[in-house]
Write a protein that holds these residues in place. Structure first.
Motif, short mmCIF file in Angstrom:
data_model
loop_
_atom_site.label_atom_id
_atom_site.label_comp_id
_atom_site.label_asym_id
_atom_site.label_seq_id
_atom_site.Cartn_x
_atom_site.Cartn_y
_atom_site.Cartn_z
N GLN A 1 10.45 7.04 4.36
CA GLN A 1 10.83 7.94 5.46
C GLN A 1 11.87 7.28 6.37
OE1 GLN A 1 7.00 8.72 7.20
NE2 GLN A 1 6.77 10.68 6.10
N LEU A 2 11.67 6.01 6.67
CA LEU A 2 12.63 5.29 7.50
C LEU A 2 14.00 5.19 6.81
CD1 LEU A 2 10.40 2.44 8.97
CD2 LEU A 2 11.30 4.43 10.17
N ALA A 3 13.99 4.97 5.50
CA ALA A 3 15.25 4.90 4.75
C ALA A 3 15.97 6.25 4.77
CB ALA A 3 14.98 4.46 3.32
N ARG B 1 0.83 -1.20 0.00
CA ARG B 1 0.00 0.00 0.00
C ARG B 1 0.86 1.24 0.00
NH1 ARG B 1 -4.42 -1.66 4.44
NH2 ARG B 1 -3.53 0.17 5.41
N LEU B 2 0.31 2.32 -0.47
CA LEU B 2 1.02 3.60 -0.56
C LEU B 2 1.50 4.05 0.81
CD1 LEU B 2 1.97 5.97 -2.25
CD2 LEU B 2 -0.27 7.02 -1.95
N ARG B 3 0.67 3.87 1.80
CA ARG B 3 1.03 4.29 3.16
C ARG B 3 2.28 3.53 3.64
NH1 ARG B 3 -3.84 3.94 7.34
NH2 ARG B 3 -4.47 2.72 5.58
N ILE C 1 15.72 8.60 7.04
CA ILE C 1 16.21 8.82 8.41
C ILE C 1 17.47 7.98 8.65
CG2 ILE C 1 15.68 8.41 10.85
CD1 ILE C 1 12.77 9.23 10.19
N ALA C 2 17.47 6.73 8.22
CA ALA C 2 18.63 5.86 8.42
C ALA C 2 19.85 6.38 7.69
CB ALA C 2 18.30 4.44 7.96
N VAL C 3 19.67 6.82 6.45
CA VAL C 3 20.80 7.37 5.68
C VAL C 3 21.30 8.65 6.34
CG1 VAL C 3 21.43 8.44 3.48
CG2 VAL C 3 20.17 6.28 3.51
N SER C 4 20.39 9.51 6.79
CA SER C 4 20.79 10.77 7.45
C SER C 4 21.58 10.49 8.72
CB SER C 4 19.56 11.61 7.78
OG SER C 4 18.88 11.98 6.61
N LEU C 5 21.11 9.54 9.51
CA LEU C 5 21.82 9.19 10.74
C LEU C 5 23.20 8.62 10.44
CD1 LEU C 5 18.99 7.62 12.92
CD2 LEU C 5 20.23 9.74 13.36
N ALA C 6 23.31 7.78 9.42
CA ALA C 6 24.60 7.18 9.06
C ALA C 6 25.58 8.25 8.61
CB ALA C 6 24.41 6.13 7.97
N VAL C 7 25.14 9.18 7.78
CA VAL C 7 26.01 10.26 7.31
C VAL C 7 26.42 11.15 8.48
CG1 VAL C 7 26.09 12.36 5.91
CG2 VAL C 7 25.17 10.25 4.94
N GLY C 8 25.49 11.52 9.34
CA GLY C 8 25.81 12.34 10.50
C GLY C 8 26.78 11.66 11.44
#
Length: 153
Positions: free
Chosen positions: A11-13, A2-4, A15-22
């Motif tokens: 969104q989770l991906a 489903r789209l949801r 956030i995970a990429v942002s946390l890894a880069v940070g």
């Protein structure tokens, strides 16, 4: 799917990429700060050894390339270098002469042999701090000239 569910996974991906880069940036900065702290510590240790009057006198009389390793191992320079190493927690304290011959080294087998890295900058009277690989592995190291009456010994 489903789209949801797709939006939630996206969104989770993100956030995970942002946390890894940070996290990577924080670790990189911490590594640089630690290396700088060790560099300053190594420089202070090298400066204090090079300014020691006993070291100056002993280095001044141990010139040339034909030195006896057994005599160096039992000498006061080796004792002084080992004492400084133990007091400061440094991995090694190496003292060389103007020919680039080791007068003190934590490994007695390395005494009376050429140093593993280029000593020319210190022999020119300059202090330097580098990260390099030598006989004892990779390390942050400081090289400081030992000066006696205005000349590098």
């Amino acid at each position: 799917m489903r789209l949801r569910t797709q939006v939630l996974l996206l969104q989770l991906a993100v956030i995970a990429v942002s946390l890894a880069v940070g996290f990577g940036l924080v670790l990189s900065g911490a590594d640089d700060r630690v290396r700088d702290e060790y560099a300053q510590r190594a420089l202070a240790i090298a400066q204090s050894v090079a300014a020691d009057s006993t070291v100056i006198d002993e280095v001044a009389v141990r010139q040339g390339t034909t030195l006896d390793p057994a005599q160096l191992a039992a000498g006061s320079l080796q004792s002084e270098a080992n004492a400084v190493r133990q007091r400061t927690g440094a991995l090694f304290v190496v003292i060389g002469n103007t020919s680039g011959i080791r007068l003190a080294h934590p490994d007695d087998d390395q005494l009376a042999q050429h140093v593993s890295t280029d000593p020319s900058n210190a022999l020119a009277g300059n202090e330097e701090v580098t990260t390099d690989r030598g006989t004892l592995g990779e390390s942050v190291r400081a090289k400081v000239p030992v000066v006696d009456d205005g000349r590098v010994v």
